[in-house]
Design a protein around this motif. Structure first.
Motif, mmCIF file in Angstrom:
data_model
loop_
_atom_site.group_PDB
_atom_site.id
_atom_site.type_symbol
_atom_site.label_atom_id
_atom_site.label_comp_id
_atom_site.label_asym_id
_atom_site.label_seq_id
_atom_site.Cartn_x
_atom_site.Cartn_y
_atom_site.Cartn_z
ATOM 1 N N MET A 1 -6.904 10.582 -3.495
ATOM 2 C CA MET A 1 -5.574 10.927 -3.996
ATOM 3 C C MET A 1 -4.909 9.708 -4.611
ATOM 4 N N VAL A 2 -4.146 9.945 -5.661
ATOM 5 C CA VAL A 2 -3.253 8.945 -6.230
ATOM 6 C C VAL A 2 -1.826 9.360 -5.899
ATOM 7 N N TRP A 3 -1.057 8.452 -5.291
ATOM 8 C CA TRP A 3 0.372 8.671 -5.033
ATOM 9 C C TRP A 3 1.136 7.906 -6.109
ATOM 10 N N LEU A 4 2.020 8.599 -6.819
ATOM 11 C CA LEU A 4 2.620 8.079 -8.044
ATOM 12 C C LEU A 4 4.132 8.079 -7.975
ATOM 13 N N SER A 5 4.742 6.956 -8.392
ATOM 14 C CA SER A 5 6.183 6.893 -8.664
ATOM 15 C C SER A 5 6.349 6.285 -10.049
ATOM 16 N N PRO B 1 3.662 -4.327 -4.672
ATOM 17 C CA PRO B 1 3.559 -5.633 -4.021
ATOM 18 C C PRO B 1 4.007 -6.790 -4.896
ATOM 19 N N ASP B 2 4.015 -6.582 -6.230
ATOM 20 C CA ASP B 2 4.279 -7.701 -7.135
ATOM 21 C C ASP B 2 5.704 -7.792 -7.645
ATOM 22 N N GLY B 3 6.530 -6.793 -7.459
ATOM 23 C CA GLY B 3 7.887 -6.880 -7.971
ATOM 24 C C GLY B 3 8.545 -5.526 -8.140
ATOM 25 N N VAL B 4 9.789 -5.562 -8.659
ATOM 26 C CA VAL B 4 10.605 -4.362 -8.841
ATOM 27 C C VAL B 4 10.683 -4.016 -10.323
ATOM 28 N N HIS B 5 10.682 -2.726 -10.614
ATOM 29 C CA HIS B 5 10.739 -2.243 -11.989
ATOM 30 C C HIS B 5 11.850 -1.205 -12.126
ATOM 31 N N GLY B 6 12.464 -1.149 -13.295
ATOM 32 C CA GLY B 6 13.424 -0.097 -13.594
ATOM 33 C C GLY B 6 12.825 0.964 -14.495
ATOM 34 N N ASP B 7 11.881 0.543 -15.356
ATOM 35 C CA ASP B 7 11.169 1.455 -16.252
ATOM 36 C C ASP B 7 9.679 1.180 -16.074
ATOM 37 N N GLY B 8 9.191 1.505 -14.903
ATOM 38 C CA GLY B 8 7.821 1.152 -14.566
ATOM 39 C C GLY B 8 7.066 2.268 -13.887
ATOM 40 N N VAL B 9 5.857 1.932 -13.467
ATOM 41 C CA VAL B 9 5.002 2.883 -12.767
ATOM 42 C C VAL B 9 4.375 2.167 -11.576
ATOM 43 N N VAL B 10 4.349 2.844 -10.438
ATOM 44 C CA VAL B 10 3.680 2.347 -9.237
ATOM 45 C C VAL B 10 2.613 3.358 -8.847
ATOM 46 N N VAL B 11 1.404 2.866 -8.690
ATOM 47 C CA VAL B 11 0.244 3.711 -8.418
ATOM 48 C C VAL B 11 -0.403 3.260 -7.119
ATOM 49 N N SER B 12 -0.568 4.180 -6.187
ATOM 50 C CA SER B 12 -1.321 3.888 -4.968
ATOM 51 C C SER B 12 -2.555 4.774 -4.921
ATOM 52 N N VAL B 13 -3.683 4.162 -4.589
ATOM 53 C CA VAL B 13 -4.928 4.921 -4.438
ATOM 54 C C VAL B 13 -5.233 5.040 -2.951
ATOM 55 N N SER C 1 -9.512 3.105 2.836
ATOM 56 C CA SER C 1 -9.174 2.028 1.902
ATOM 57 C C SER C 1 -7.937 2.446 1.115
ATOM 58 N N TYR C 2 -7.036 1.475 0.908
ATOM 59 C CA TYR C 2 -5.771 1.760 0.237
ATOM 60 C C TYR C 2 -5.393 0.575 -0.656
ATOM 61 N N GLY C 3 -4.781 0.883 -1.795
ATOM 62 C CA GLY C 3 -4.334 -0.177 -2.687
ATOM 63 C C GLY C 3 -3.197 0.299 -3.564
ATOM 64 N N THR C 4 -2.349 -0.624 -3.976
ATOM 65 C CA THR C 4 -1.194 -0.303 -4.824
ATOM 66 C C THR C 4 -1.136 -1.276 -5.992
ATOM 67 N N GLY C 5 -0.844 -0.735 -7.167
ATOM 68 C CA GLY C 5 -0.626 -1.539 -8.362
ATOM 69 C C GLY C 5 0.599 -1.036 -9.088
ATOM 70 N N ALA C 6 1.212 -1.887 -9.902
ATOM 71 C CA ALA C 6 2.428 -1.505 -10.612
ATOM 72 C C ALA C 6 2.486 -2.217 -11.960
ATOM 73 N N ALA C 7 3.273 -1.669 -12.878
ATOM 74 C CA ALA C 7 3.436 -2.295 -14.187
ATOM 75 C C ALA C 7 4.688 -1.751 -14.846
ATOM 76 N N ASP C 8 5.316 -2.558 -15.705
ATOM 77 C CA ASP C 8 6.356 -2.047 -16.588
ATOM 78 C C ASP C 8 5.711 -1.122 -17.608
ATOM 79 N N LEU C 9 6.392 -0.038 -17.959
ATOM 80 C CA LEU C 9 5.828 0.882 -18.933
ATOM 81 C C LEU C 9 5.750 0.261 -20.322
ATOM 82 N N GLY C 10 6.738 -0.563 -20.662
ATOM 83 C CA GLY C 10 6.704 -1.250 -21.940
ATOM 84 C C GLY C 10 6.594 -0.296 -23.111
ATOM 85 N N GLU C 11 5.880 -0.716 -24.151
ATOM 86 C CA GLU C 11 5.742 0.108 -25.351
ATOM 87 C C GLU C 11 4.607 1.102 -25.239
#
Length: 396
Positions: free
Chosen positions: A130-134, A176-188, A94-104
């Motif tokens: 494992m978590v793969w992180l960018s 999967p949801d978009g591009v970030h410049g100051d964000g985090v992408v997490v894959s499990v 099983s695999y999944g990816t989530g992302a978010a702007d870091l914001g405040e």
């Protein structure tokens, strides 16, 4: 389980993605369950993501920029726009990816991204292998705290801070949801085969040491009551310069002269987590690429071109041994600063990894900060580090 890697040296997104699709043999293999894509910022991140989604169709699509390019089975591509993909087909995993702007609130953003990744994997409330992180450089420690709040302190968290080619801040991350410049992408990752990972540096302490007596965020102000820049200048024998009337970049000069903090002792041997000095200021303070705290015991570390070239292969060999010797694929994180310091010898670095792993698919990314798990510890953020994470080969 099947793992395949692919690289492209095309400078245009459409041609590069087309080459990746061909090399991954997607028409025959079908949609992968997970794809990690890393690339030089000579390629437009938003166009790259859109083209990949259209061509790969992977739900768990993880993207992060890499300093100058990538390395892997197809060699070293550090001309500025190298592109690499690490794809997994695993019907039993099983695999999944989530992302978010870091914001405040970077910690909350990481929590949000991790929860989204687990939901996409259909494994909410579970602990991944494992978590793969960018993540964008700057707040990695807060991001790790947010991830641990979701997946626990013992989960393997590995990855790197996304990079650009000149520290101008043009790094990028995408999910999967978009591009970030100051964000985090997490894959499990919940693969059907075991994972092993090794996280080390190629540096040794010189003996010079002191304590942090004043710090504000990532700006180190004093060591043992003395201006930090003066201390680093003295400890390095003058190699690391001091600022004049204007701030001075010391990133290149300090690449072989970083600071280290002992986080664990293994069989009596200390593990040093590194912090890379970046800028010296006229007031004697120094900006770092990692957090240090009041009272931390700092060591002056020293490396050499030879140690940086040889270490990656040793780390890969240890990871393979930890996995039982048979490896299906590997992800390598190699500090972008180290890469720049030994740029003319990166073929040797790649060859060392290749020799250690054997004839298996692997992909290497060049980062501006490295996250990994020292033996017996929880996930940490450091600089000038190397990691190799391998997935074991299925039994025949």
């Amino acid at each position: 389980m099947d793992i395949v890697t692919a690289q492209s040296r095309e400078s245009h997104v459409a041609q590069g993605v087309a080459e990746i699709v061909t090399r991954l043999d997607l028409p025959r293999r079908g949609r992968p369950d997970f794809v990690a894509v890393h690339f030089g910022v000579g390629l437009h991140a938003a166009k790259l993501r859109d083209a990949l989604l259209g061509s790969l169709g992977a739900g768990a699509l993880h993207g992060g920029s890499s300093c100058l390019g990538v390395m892997g089975r197809d060699g070293v591509d550090i001309a500025g726009a190298g592109l690499g993909a690490f794809a997994i087909w695993d019907a039993e995993g099983s695999y999944g990816t989530g992302a978010a702007d870091l914001g405040e609130n970077a910690e909350e953003a990481a929590r949000h991204a991790a929860l989204a990744a687990l939901a996409q994997a259909g494994r909410s409330g579970e602990m991944p292998d494992m978590v793969w992180l960018s993540v964008a450089p700057g707040r990695e420690e807060q991001v790790l705290a947010g991830l641990r709040a979701v997946v626990g302190a013992e989960t393997l968290i590995v990855g790197g801070s996304s990079a650009d080619n000149d520290i101008s801040g043009s790094w990028a991350q995408f999910g999967p949801d978009g591009v970030h410049g100051d964000g985090v992408v997490v894959s499990v990752l919940f693969p059907s085969q075991p994972i092993a990972s090794v996280y080390q540096s190629g540096y040794a302490p010189t003996g010079a040491q002191g304590h942090v007596t004043r710090v504000e965020g990532r700006r180190l102000i004093e060591i043992d009551g003395r201006p930090a820049a003066q201390v680093l200048h003295d400890w390095s024998g003058g190699v690391v310069p001091m600022a004049g009337q204007e701030p001075c970049s010391i990133l290149a000069a300090s690449t072989l002269w970083p600071l280290g903090r002992v986080t664990r002792h293994l069989a009596g041997v200390p593990f040093h987590l590194l912090a890379h000095p970046a800028v010296a200021h006229p007031d004697g303070s120094v900006d770092l690429f990692a957090d240090v705290a009041q009272g931390d015991h700092l060591w002056q570390m020293q490396g050499s071109a030879d140690s940086l070239v040889a270490r990656a292969g040793r780390v890969a060999a240890q990871a393979r041994e930890s996995a039982g010797g048979a490896v299906a694929g590997a992800l390598v994180v190699y500090c972008g600063g180290c890469m720049l310091a030994v740029r003319d010898r990166m073929e040797e670095v790649s060859a060392g990894i290749e020799a250690a792993l054997g004839d298996v698919p692997w992909l290497g990314v060049f980062t501006f900060g490295e996250q990994g798990v020292p033996v017996g510890d929880e996930a940490k953020h450091g600089n000038l580090m190397i990691s190799c994470s391998v997935i074991a080969q299925p039994d025949p």
